[in-house]
Scaffold this active site. Sequence first.
Site, PDB file in Angstrom:
ATOM      1  N   GLU A   1       9.741  30.694   6.567  1.00  0.00           N
ATOM      2  CA  GLU A   1       8.872  29.567   6.906  1.00  0.00           C
ATOM      3  C   GLU A   1       7.944  29.207   5.744  1.00  0.00           C
ATOM      4  O   GLU A   1       6.738  28.966   5.944  1.00  0.00           O
ATOM      5  CB  GLU A   1       8.053  29.889   8.162  1.00  0.00           C
ATOM      6  CG  GLU A   1       8.881  29.982   9.427  1.00  0.00           C
ATOM      7  CD  GLU A   1       8.047  30.131  10.689  1.00  0.00           C
ATOM      8  OE1 GLU A   1       8.484  29.679  11.738  1.00  0.00           O
ATOM      9  OE2 GLU A   1       6.935  30.708  10.597  1.00  0.00           O
TER      10      GLU A   1
ATOM     11  N   GLU B   1      14.725  30.123  15.141  1.00  0.00           N
ATOM     12  CA  GLU B   1      13.747  30.738  16.046  1.00  0.00           C
ATOM     13  C   GLU B   1      13.539  29.782  17.206  1.00  0.00           C
ATOM     14  O   GLU B   1      12.840  28.773  17.076  1.00  0.00           O
ATOM     15  CB  GLU B   1      12.407  31.005  15.347  1.00  0.00           C
ATOM     16  CG  GLU B   1      12.432  32.110  14.324  1.00  0.00           C
ATOM     17  CD  GLU B   1      11.035  32.465  13.806  1.00  0.00           C
ATOM     18  OE1 GLU B   1      10.044  32.044  14.443  1.00  0.00           O
ATOM     19  OE2 GLU B   1      10.948  33.127  12.763  1.00  0.00           O
TER      20      GLU B   1
END
Length: 778
Positions: free
Chosen positions: A183, A259
């Site tokens: 991320e 995710e």
Amino acid sequence: MKNKLLIVILISCLFGHDGIAQAQNNSFTLGKKEFLLNGKPFIIRAAELHYPRIPKQYWEQRIQLCKAMGMNTVCIYLFWNIHEQKPDQYDFTGQNDVAEFVRLIQKNGMYCIVRPGPYVCAEWDMGGLPWWLLKKKDIHLRELSDSYFMERTKKFLDVAGKQLAPLQIQNGGNILMVQVENEYAAFGSDSAYMKTMRDNVRKAFDKVQLFRCDWGSNFNNYKLDDVAVSLNFGAGADIDKEFKVFQEVNPTAPLMCSEYWTGWYDRWGKPHETRSVDSFIGSLKDMMDRKISFSLYMAHGGTSFGQWGGANDAPFSPMTTSYDYNAPIGEQGNTTEKFFAIRNLLKNYLQEDEKLGEIPAAIPVIEIPTFELKESASLFANLPLAKKSENIQSMENFDQGWGRILYRTKLVASTTKQKMVIADLHDWATVFINGKAIGRLDRRKGENTIEIPALPKNSQLDILVEALGRVNYGNTILDRKGITEKVEVTNGSTTKDLKNWEVYNFPVDYAFQKNVKYQTGAINGPGWHKGTFNLTKVGDAFLDVSTWGIGMVWVNGHNLGRFWKIGPQQTLYVPGAWLLQGKNEIIILDVDKPISTKVTGLAKPILDKINIDGSLLNRKVGQKLDLSLETPVQSGTFTNDNGWKNVDFQKVSTGRYFCLEVLNSQKADDALTTLSELELIGADGKKIPVAKWKIVYADSEEVTSGNYTAEKVFDKQESTFWQTQSVGAKPVHPHQIIIDLGEVEAIKGLRYLHRFDNKPEGMIKDYKVFLKSVPFKL
């Protein structure tokens, strides 16, 4: 007959008993809009598991539960700081044997995705980065410019590659993909940094397919060639909208949600987080209908044993020990309503030669009878050797990674009351003068000042600081513990910077706790409590620690993690694999003070009980904001659509206290306001950092039906949001929120994001913005 035997031998060489191919020419590649496993289309249905959060004895049972839920892959992080707790001392044995974990996944007929970081987030201490990096005073984490950081990350990736590269699918193993960083677009935009990380991962894992993950709103903040791209988003997301921009940029790429958030994490002092089955099962079905790969984060959360729970910032919010995550598989490995909903859905989407796994036997649960800890040891009577320091320094500068630290010095005599200010306290402190506690300070609340009484000559000052987990997300992951700047005493006219400290380091190692000097009887103040309990049979259990203050628990040498009476977690999970038939030992270190030294065993956890140590609301009783004499610096109307909305102010305005007033919603009869993320744009066109921001006032917040408090507007998590009260009497517009920016800022605009799941309730229409250098009238 010989030919048949030869065929059998050949098949045996190519495939394991689990059906996963073992051939050297196996492959996993990117096709046109699809992943290809050995040249055939393959949809990844992955379950995220974290091996350090599961006792090794239970690894296989949790893997089997994931297969029974309908998964064909397990996704794992590597936690750098658990494998290299001291520089160049690597540990991949026992509980840290990640290669064994991957082999167990393959044994059970499943593939694996590896996310080695070096940064992982995961609500884990410092996002997986080792604390000893902070001993370098000018360290720049996750930046290419810091040669030391880049050198250490490369060394770790090389070592990790030696452990896991032999298990790549190309080598006959089951690892399909390896992630580059984690991320990163939510942290930075340096393509050169990510290219270097990619090259380092490629060197460590020479054959496997690489990928990265970011959010749909920021994945294009940097460029990185030669890797697959996946997106992260949460329950209830509009799948087509999440991938809309991504597909415009990457029209032939396979689609994957790396995710898909099944629940959320808990923080000390905040309401328990839950996500309903209905909130996410529809979007999961939408992904399956569109042949989009996914990974459930989390399939099973487990427990952040020991000191490993992290923290969010801003505002500073340490994580609870339980990482139950409201996941389909509960903390103890129990099946839930979500588990069966997912299993019933995914049975309809199995691919060629796939079948649902059998649900493994449940691990038995016992209730440990109530027992009392009858031995104790005072912390002040068991001080380790002192270290000397003229200036106060952080825990890391004394070569301590976790736990608690005591700072001691002398105070000059005073005939009047004074104020003591601790600059940059990390994280929770009790202040003692001449052995008597005079008050406590809590970083969560921004507390840094305490009144001290008139003092006799040579009074002794002790500041006991409890470290509560390093920040694991955003630009404040550089989170040194203890007291990081200075301690001053002021009488209003003069200010004295305290010097000449004695420093005592209390580690989290079991050996230290075991070897303090215990005696029968109670103690007054912080210290250790020791006892035993007897079992005729073993099984998983939960210990009710709600009568204790704040500290840690060890059972038979295993650190169960932190407890804190404020909740919402009031129990600690005790794996049966760590218990013994017969006598068991327990040690509790409480740096506050227990109400009772008894402990009761329970069959189920308590994860949702808060003992409020201050209002959950950012509005005091009787407060009402008065804007009648204020002039807005900006007003306008937002469009009635989803996604980020940008506002350019008519002119640059300066101030410290920012107020957003919401006049109405897009729907005429909608009394709610909902706001997921708020970003302020400085005069230089860049986002203003939020590290110093603090909510001063919110006219309404929903804390009954969920955790929708106002600080969610700058927590850098798109899936959380501020919502005005929706249960009971709903307050009407206008709604206001005030943020103390920490210092005067020059602001030229803002960005606003409505709740990420795009539900229309609370979408802002007309608004006003106020900005002042002094506080608003309340």
